[in-house]
Design an enzyme around this catalytic site. Structure first.
Site, PDB file in Angstrom:
ATOM      1  CG  ASP A  26     -77.091 -43.645  49.788  1.00  6.83           C
ATOM      2  OD1 ASP A  26     -76.647 -42.979  48.837  1.00  6.83           O
ATOM      3  OD2 ASP A  26     -76.541 -44.683  50.192  1.00  6.83           O
ATOM      4  NE  ARG A  83     -74.726 -42.664  42.360  1.00  2.00           N
ATOM      5  CZ  ARG A  83     -73.906 -42.660  43.403  1.00  2.00           C
ATOM      6  NH1 ARG A  83     -74.388 -42.665  44.633  1.00  2.00           N
ATOM      7  NH2 ARG A  83     -72.618 -42.626  43.227  1.00  2.00           N
ATOM      8  CB  SER A 121     -74.036 -41.349  48.157  1.00  2.00           C
ATOM      9  OG  SER A 121     -73.930 -42.648  48.670  1.00  2.00           O
ATOM     10  CE  LYS A 174     -74.012 -44.058  52.194  1.00  2.00           C
ATOM     11  NZ  LYS A 174     -73.763 -45.082  51.206  1.00  2.00           N
ATOM     12  CG  HIS A 191     -67.942 -44.449  53.642  1.00  2.00           C
ATOM     13  ND1 HIS A 191     -69.105 -45.055  54.058  1.00  2.00           N
ATOM     14  CD2 HIS A 191     -67.974 -44.474  52.293  1.00  2.00           C
ATOM     15  CE1 HIS A 191     -69.803 -45.447  53.003  1.00  2.00           C
ATOM     16  NE2 HIS A 191     -69.140 -45.097  51.911  1.00  2.00           N
TER      17      HIS A 191
HETATM   18  N1  URA Z   1     -69.922 -45.346  48.642  1.00  2.00           N
HETATM   19  C1  URA Z   1     -71.132 -44.829  48.956  1.00  2.00           C
HETATM   20  O1  URA Z   1     -71.618 -45.019  50.054  1.00  2.00           O
HETATM   21  N2  URA Z   1     -71.760 -44.081  48.061  1.00  2.00           N
HETATM   22  C2  URA Z   1     -71.263 -43.847  46.841  1.00  2.00           C
HETATM   23  O2  URA Z   1     -71.908 -43.177  46.070  1.00  2.00           O
HETATM   24  C3  URA Z   1     -70.014 -44.406  46.516  1.00  2.00           C
HETATM   25  C4  URA Z   1     -69.360 -45.157  47.438  1.00  2.00           C
END
Ligand code: URA
Length: 408
Positions: free
Chosen positions: A160, A167, A182, A186, A81
């Site tokens: 999320d 947000r 967050s 995931k 990620h």
């Molecule tokens: N990427 C994400 O998936 N969540 C965040 O809060 C910031 C970057």
């Protein structure tokens, strides 16, 4: 009760699991209003969260939806990620490299946010490419070819989706506890055993200093321990855009050039190799040196590019049909000098204004527009040299509004 929880966090006190659960699930069910959740998010942003609160929030996020069980696939499943940046198309390069070396990759990616582009938008610039695979399609594909890159399925961490959207418009995106829960919710719900996070720092990133990046790293590793997942983090620069191309179709072409061993932007190639090497090292439980050799060989031998073609074909895309705008404008240097900086945020703003991203939810993305940088940091330039090329389709925004190059 709702107001008591907001007040407690406003005073910097610790919220219990029950309080967080009540509030966040209340929001998901419609019992807590947008303005109340916004208020709590801002209090979290300002006062932070304890580790216990962050673990609780991550669990609440994960429990809000389904989790993907990939345990039937032999070996380690490794996910990656990025916290997001300008020109970040690394997933398109490293997922096929890693899969070509026998490590299964199931990557659920996101869309662009603010000035940053999203992998899913980039993939959609490949005509026909499907980004909406369901659980059974994901499982079949990873069994057949070892790699999937798709959008987050609708049932995975629905909490999320709603919190992130809020947000984005309430100035609470860069809260470290909120970013950590967050991302980690995931990744854990997505079924990976091992997780690599590329934490971007700089003008074009959510975080603008190394201290915060290190805090985020520490937190995500701790959350990983709670769930028995190995987490590695790389902290990488996002003051300068990644690679030379920014814009969806243009970025896919640049990713392909790395896979073919034809990319001349060494910084971008090096980051792709570093990320892929970490994933392969985790996936095969081998040293970084051994993994790096495999990664370089996969690119050189064409194995990585062939895996990319398998991926595109399986998801019904056609790279021969990628459309890049024919309208171009070259922006030239007004003086001699050396490129001191190329501001990632300014490039992101121009790219967005050209139509490569969305300003409003209902906007349509223009996949063929973007920017190609013709010079990189430290290059010498002469008056009249092309600094960057704009690919546009409708109109070009007023260029005085973007201070992209600093030449000294
Ligand atoms: N990427 C994400 O998936 N969540 C965040 O809060 C910031 C970057």
């Amino acid at each position: 009760m709702i107001i008591d929880i907001i007040n407690k966090k406003r005073l910097g006190l610790e919220l219990s699991y029950q309080e967080l659960d009540y509030f966040f699930n209340g929001y998901l069910n419609g019992d807590v209003a947008d303005y109340q959740m916004s208020s709590l998010l801002m209090a979290i942003c300002i006062n932070g969260m304890s580790d216990e609160e962050i673990f609780a929030l991550t669990k609440i996020f994960i429990d809000s939806g389904d989790t993907l069980d990939l345990s039937f696939i032999p070996g380690n499943k490794v996910d990656k990620h990025s916290t997001g940046g300008i020109g970040d198309k690394t997933t398109l390069v490293i997922a096929p490299i890693v899969a070509s070396l026998g490590v299964s990759v199931v990557k659920m990616s996101g869309r662009g946010l603010g000035y940053t582009g999203g992998t899913i938008d980039k993939l959609e610039s490949i005509p026909g490419f499907r980004i909406d695979l369901d659980d059974s399609e994901i499982i079949k594909q990873v069994s057949d070819i070892g790699v999937v890159v798709t959008g987050q399925t609708k049932d995975l961490v629905p909490m999320d989706k709603v919190i992130y959207a809020l947000r984005d418009v309430t100035g609470t995106v860069s809260s470290i506890p909120l970013i950590a829960s967050s991302i980690m919710s995931k990744k854990i719900a997505g079924g990976a055993d091992k997780i690599l996070i590329d934490i971007k720092v700089g003008s074009g990133a959510l975080l603008d200093n190394i201290r915060d990046a290190k805090k985020l790293e520490e937190l995500m590793i701790k959350i990983g321990k709670v769930y028995n997942r190995e987490v590695r983090c790389i902290i990488s620069d996002m003051n300068t855009p990644l690679g030379m191309n920014v814009g969806n179709g243009l970025e896919v072409l640049e990713a392909i050039s790395v896979l073919k061993g034809e990319c001349h932007n060494q910084g971008f190639v090096d980051l792709c190799v570093l990320l892929a090497t970490n994933m392969v090292s985790m996936g095969l439980d081998i040293s970084m040196d051994e993994a790096e050799k495999l990664v370089l060989d996969s690119i050189k031998s064409g194995k990585a590019y062939n895996k990319f073609l398998d991926l595109v074909k399986y998801q019904r895309g056609n790279i021969d049909k990628i459309i890049i705008s024919k309208n171009t404008l070259e922006v030239k240097a007004k003086s001699n000098g050396v490129v001191e900086a190329i501001d990632a945020l300014e490039v992101g703003k121009l790219s967005l204004d050209l139509g490569a991203g969305k300003v409003k939810k209902e906007d349509k993305i223009d996949y063929g527009v973007g920017i190609v940088l013709n010079k990189t940091v430290s290059d010498k330039v002469k008056k009249g040299d092309v600094l960057y090329t704009i690919y546009y389709s409708k109109k070009i925004p007023k260029l005085d509004n973007y201070k992209i190059f600093t030449i000294k």
